[in-house]
Design a protein around this motif. Sequence first.
Motif, short mmCIF file in Angstrom:
data_model
loop_
_atom_site.label_atom_id
_atom_site.label_comp_id
_atom_site.label_asym_id
_atom_site.label_seq_id
_atom_site.Cartn_x
_atom_site.Cartn_y
_atom_site.Cartn_z
N ARG A 222 -40.21 -5.99 -87.42
CA ARG A 222 -40.34 -5.10 -86.11
C ARG A 222 -41.36 -5.72 -85.06
O ARG A 222 -41.17 -5.89 -83.92
CB ARG A 222 -40.49 -3.85 -86.40
CG ARG A 222 -39.33 -3.17 -87.05
CD ARG A 222 -39.20 -1.39 -87.58
NE ARG A 222 -38.30 -1.19 -88.33
CZ ARG A 222 -36.93 -1.04 -87.91
NH1 ARG A 222 -36.57 -1.02 -86.51
NH2 ARG A 222 -36.02 -0.50 -88.56
N ASP A 223 -42.29 -5.99 -85.66
CA ASP A 223 -43.52 -6.61 -84.84
C ASP A 223 -42.92 -8.11 -84.18
O ASP A 223 -43.23 -8.36 -83.25
CB ASP A 223 -44.95 -6.70 -85.73
CG ASP A 223 -45.56 -5.40 -85.91
OD1 ASP A 223 -44.93 -4.28 -85.19
OD2 ASP A 223 -46.55 -5.30 -86.69
N GLU B 104 -40.41 -7.62 -81.66
CA GLU B 104 -40.88 -7.33 -80.28
C GLU B 104 -41.61 -8.79 -79.62
O GLU B 104 -41.39 -8.78 -78.28
CB GLU B 104 -41.87 -6.39 -80.24
CG GLU B 104 -42.62 -5.89 -79.03
CD GLU B 104 -41.69 -5.11 -78.03
OE1 GLU B 104 -42.09 -5.45 -76.84
OE2 GLU B 104 -40.54 -4.62 -78.48
N ARG C 195 -38.83 -11.24 -78.34
CA ARG C 195 -37.60 -10.79 -77.70
C ARG C 195 -37.77 -11.66 -76.14
O ARG C 195 -36.53 -12.03 -75.81
CB ARG C 195 -37.71 -9.44 -77.13
CG ARG C 195 -36.75 -8.90 -76.27
CD ARG C 195 -37.18 -7.16 -76.05
NE ARG C 195 -38.40 -6.94 -75.71
CZ ARG C 195 -39.02 -7.04 -74.61
NH1 ARG C 195 -38.35 -7.68 -73.51
NH2 ARG C 195 -40.11 -7.13 -74.50
N LYS C 196 -38.78 -11.71 -75.67
CA LYS C 196 -39.12 -12.62 -74.36
C LYS C 196 -38.72 -14.12 -74.59
O LYS C 196 -37.83 -14.81 -73.74
CB LYS C 196 -40.40 -12.33 -73.99
CG LYS C 196 -40.53 -12.94 -72.34
CD LYS C 196 -41.77 -12.52 -71.86
CE LYS C 196 -42.21 -12.97 -70.51
NZ LYS C 196 -43.48 -12.71 -69.96
N THR D 277 -32.12 -9.34 -76.84
CA THR D 277 -32.47 -8.13 -77.60
C THR D 277 -32.41 -8.38 -78.85
O THR D 277 -31.15 -9.11 -79.44
CB THR D 277 -31.25 -7.12 -77.42
OG1 THR D 277 -31.77 -6.74 -75.61
CG2 THR D 277 -31.45 -5.74 -78.04
N ASP E 222 -48.63 -14.50 -79.38
CA ASP E 222 -48.55 -13.29 -78.89
C ASP E 222 -49.70 -12.34 -79.12
O ASP E 222 -49.84 -11.95 -80.36
CB ASP E 222 -47.15 -12.68 -78.83
CG ASP E 222 -47.31 -11.48 -78.13
OD1 ASP E 222 -46.65 -11.20 -76.95
OD2 ASP E 222 -47.42 -10.31 -78.36
N ASP F 245 -50.34 -9.19 -78.86
CA ASP F 245 -50.15 -7.92 -79.41
C ASP F 245 -49.78 -8.33 -80.85
O ASP F 245 -49.96 -7.35 -81.72
CB ASP F 245 -49.14 -7.05 -78.65
CG ASP F 245 -49.56 -6.52 -77.38
OD1 ASP F 245 -50.98 -6.58 -77.32
OD2 ASP F 245 -48.80 -6.24 -76.42
N PHE F 246 -48.69 -9.16 -81.30
CA PHE F 246 -48.68 -9.37 -82.48
C PHE F 246 -49.52 -9.98 -83.36
O PHE F 246 -49.68 -9.39 -84.27
CB PHE F 246 -47.37 -10.39 -82.30
CG PHE F 246 -46.68 -11.12 -83.53
CD1 PHE F 246 -45.97 -10.11 -84.50
CD2 PHE F 246 -47.36 -12.07 -84.41
CE1 PHE F 246 -45.49 -10.44 -85.75
CE2 PHE F 246 -46.82 -12.53 -85.80
CZ PHE F 246 -46.16 -11.66 -86.31
N ARG G 223 -51.50 -6.89 -84.19
CA ARG G 223 -50.76 -5.91 -85.19
C ARG G 223 -50.85 -6.29 -86.56
O ARG G 223 -51.00 -5.73 -87.61
CB ARG G 223 -49.33 -5.62 -84.78
CG ARG G 223 -49.12 -4.62 -83.50
CD ARG G 223 -47.75 -4.92 -83.02
NE ARG G 223 -47.56 -3.88 -82.03
CZ ARG G 223 -46.60 -3.95 -81.01
NH1 ARG G 223 -45.64 -5.09 -81.16
NH2 ARG G 223 -46.25 -3.50 -79.87
#
Length: 322
Positions: free
Chosen positions: A43-44, A47, A50-51, A56, A274, A276-277, A280
């Motif tokens: 899930r991480d 996210e 995606r970009k 999606t 990334d 944020d990744f 996490r």
Amino acid sequence: MKKFMLAGLATVAAGAVWAEYPEKPVNIVVPFSAGGPTDKVARDLAEALRKPLGATIVIENVGGAGGTLGATKVAKAAPDGYTLLLHHIGMATSPALYRNMQYKTLDDFEYLGMVNEVPMTLIGKPGLPANNYAELTKWLEANKGKVNLANAGLGAASHLCGLLFQSAVKIDMTTVPYKGTGPAMTDLLGGQVDIMCDQTTNTTSQIEAGKVKAFAVTTTKRLSTPALAKLPTLDEAGLKGFSVSIWHGLYAPKGTPKAVVDKINAAVKVALKDADFIKRQEALGAVIVTDNRLNGAEHKKFVEAEINKWGPVIKAAGQYAD
């Protein structure tokens, strides 16, 4: 001449189609239940992916049979880049644990690159009369035939680490399989079992709280996480070459067009940078892969080496999951 022209036009047309990939949501199959460590990583990653992928990302949990059900689904899926697999070390251990699998790990997938590695820790129950690894080895020697080694079930990370540890120290222990890490940890905390080897994602909080005794980490280098930084590696403690981590990689069905494979691989490399990744994953105690295993060919070589590493250990133990 006309046939060659038609063939050339067909090739150009096919290339144009794949150049437009992705045109719809991409499914990442997680071969375990929602909420677990692999699901969290997926899930991480979804996210962060995606970009750069421009799509999606949908997570689909297909649990059962130690991850082989989900892997089978992807192996048999259409090779169009819309059904991927995020799997852990089970990609390398399943060939030995399951003797009647419906897919071949090295033949039925395109390798898209590794994502991360999660170290493991050797821990003991609160009342264990040993406070460091040297004292633990003496206790194990003095209690041969009496030591209970917990794991989260056949094929689980804790089971694999436990097998390798027993082989390395040359001491047979009574393995106690549970249905998941939760109940195994509960019994360890309660003193019903003696020791366990499990992922930092499951043990760090217990170590920080002083609820279990921590003896060593399974990486070849010490970890920087504050709660684990003082723990020696099993390699430096005397088990030369001992190295176990629960790694994750991304896969597509065999035959997925190279243009699609390359596009996914490029997007993964961006996603792993990334911020944020990264944050996490660090919170989970995971180390993001940054070496050449980010490339499909090296990823595959690594998995093949892991198959060769774990196969003899599992077969020697005679513990099969089917």
